[in-house]
Enzyme design. Sequence first.
Site, mmCIF file in Angstrom:
data_model
loop_
_atom_site.group_PDB
_atom_site.id
_atom_site.type_symbol
_atom_site.label_atom_id
_atom_site.label_comp_id
_atom_site.label_asym_id
_atom_site.label_seq_id
_atom_site.Cartn_x
_atom_site.Cartn_y
_atom_site.Cartn_z
ATOM 1 N N LEU A 1 0.862 -1.176 0.000
ATOM 2 C CA LEU A 1 0.000 0.000 0.000
ATOM 3 C C LEU A 1 0.902 1.231 0.000
ATOM 4 C CD1 LEU A 1 -2.691 -0.886 2.729
ATOM 5 C CD2 LEU A 1 -2.933 -1.049 0.246
ATOM 6 N N ASP A 2 0.466 2.294 -0.687
ATOM 7 C CA ASP A 2 1.209 3.550 -0.625
ATOM 8 C C ASP A 2 1.373 3.977 0.826
ATOM 9 O OD1 ASP A 2 1.292 3.657 -3.363
ATOM 10 O OD2 ASP A 2 -0.371 5.061 -3.552
ATOM 11 N N MET A 3 2.439 4.692 1.107
ATOM 12 C CA MET A 3 2.716 5.123 2.477
ATOM 13 C C MET A 3 1.521 5.869 3.079
ATOM 14 S SD MET A 3 5.778 7.571 3.938
ATOM 15 C CE MET A 3 5.074 9.085 3.254
ATOM 16 N N SER A 4 0.877 6.731 2.300
ATOM 17 C CA SER A 4 -0.203 7.561 2.833
ATOM 18 C C SER A 4 -1.526 6.824 2.937
ATOM 19 C CB SER A 4 -0.377 8.805 1.957
ATOM 20 O OG SER A 4 0.789 9.602 1.994
ATOM 21 N N THR A 5 -1.629 5.650 2.306
ATOM 22 C CA THR A 5 -2.869 4.880 2.327
ATOM 23 C C THR A 5 -2.900 3.958 3.535
ATOM 24 O OG1 THR A 5 -2.908 4.897 -0.095
ATOM 25 C CG2 THR A 5 -4.311 3.279 0.997
#
Length: 560
Positions: A407-411
Amino acid sequence: MHSPEHCFTPFQQSIDLQTLPERFTFPFYYEPHPLCLQAAAELQRHLVTQRNWQHNFGLDGNTETATGKMFGVLVVQNAQGEIGYLSAFSGKLADQNLLPHFVPPVFDMLAKDSFFLAEQVEINQINARIETLEADPQLAELAAQLKAAQQQADTEITALQGEIVAARKIRKQRRAEGEATLAEDALQDLLAALGRESIDEKYRVKDLKRHWREQVSRLQTQYDALVTQIEALKTQRKQQSSALQAKIFAQYRFLNAHGDEKSLGELFSATPQGIPPAGAGECAAPKLLHYAYKWGMKPLAMAEFWWGRSPKSEIRQHQNFYPACRGKCQPILAHMLEGLDVDENPMLTNPAAGKALEFVYQDEAMVVVNKPAEFLSVPGKTIEDSVYLRIRECFPQATGPLIVHRLDMSTSGLMVLALTKDANKALQQQFIQRTVTKRYVALIEGEVDQDEGEIHLPLRGDIDDRPRQLVCRQHGKPAETYWQVAERKAGRTKVYLYPKTGRTHQLRVHCAHVDGLASPIVGDDLYGVRAERLHLHAELLELNHPVTREPMCFQAEAEF
């Protein structure tokens, strides 16, 4: 001729209540200082009211030739101690380099006395000669004749060789009959005649091949003579273009706070590509800083904003602030910021510090966790703390690579990790075959009209501004997302997102792009407006257990 008075703009409204920034802006990740916000607002009013030039930003509905533009403001203190700001645009504006109110380029290639224009004329003349030669009907006619001659040669030689094969079979039969029926003298005469026929056939093939070799060679020589002229001109063009490029790189010389000066070529010599990318040095940020240093102004804070319609490939929101691009600006700004007291790089701070992983499920084969927002899935270049590292610490006996997907860091949301090599292989196969069901929930800006739909926008990385992604129909990888509206409320829409592919930033781009939902996810600091967090959460994950093959469903509600 530009001067500090020409570009220095005093604030129109009082700034007596504003606190000056303690340190200069870190240009690659920042929140605009209040003084920058005020300067940007004044510059935007100027863009709306000025009448000195015209540029179609696409804000009046005319989108055919519309091109938005990145602008920058630099809050400075001039030599007299006054606080004001400088303004700049990236690249050209209204097809010009020099416009009132804006700092000039570091090097003006379009100046009347510039060597660039004169040498560009020479290169354009070479281009015209190449185009004329390539369009010459004789070139196409010779190419067609050459191709036809080669095909005819192959056809005739193949046909003759077929005849010879058939004749050889007949001679073999005649030889066998003669050996069975003829006396010795007659047999010898027959064999001699058959031998002469064989030799004659070899000469026929040899003569035919020589004939066509001469024909093809004659045409090839004529064709090559024209192509050689074209290739020589292309070589000359390449050499002159490279020399002109190197000459231009040498003219772009950037100052820093120490007064040190370095050329564009020097600044990019240590980068992996070794040479500056197209447009390097023309962005607003280096223009602003160079002008401030040149005229003895002290840089205090900086911000850049987009004005106008977004490009088709990128995602730029009108009036949104953006960091400096890394590909073109990082080597330049790294030099130009030397001697300034600059804000710390927030990307060097561990965003996962103090955050815990929530374990949703675990057994001997796999683990499912609920990853918090701003938490790396795998170690980054400067920060190791990540889901991978935490799981490795919790399960030191685990074998295999652990990571199955990311998952993307911000997700935030659900991630499954494998604790054995076999489990990892089985789970990865499910992701590869796209039998895993993933549902994300996102809160996006604006109310979407339709209730559901599919988005097909191919993506590739922006080599000049990583980690941003571009929509690229020519070189992008296919990316597909199915979406459903869950709720509309207070000018925002809650949507369910089902990615059929797993490209980097796929959901963020598909939501924000004008050909997607045209509404960025709330809190998207790359494609929208930063907030306390990115409102994107992987809330549902359905897959088969890697050992028992039992269907499993996991769900974790979003915190936003």
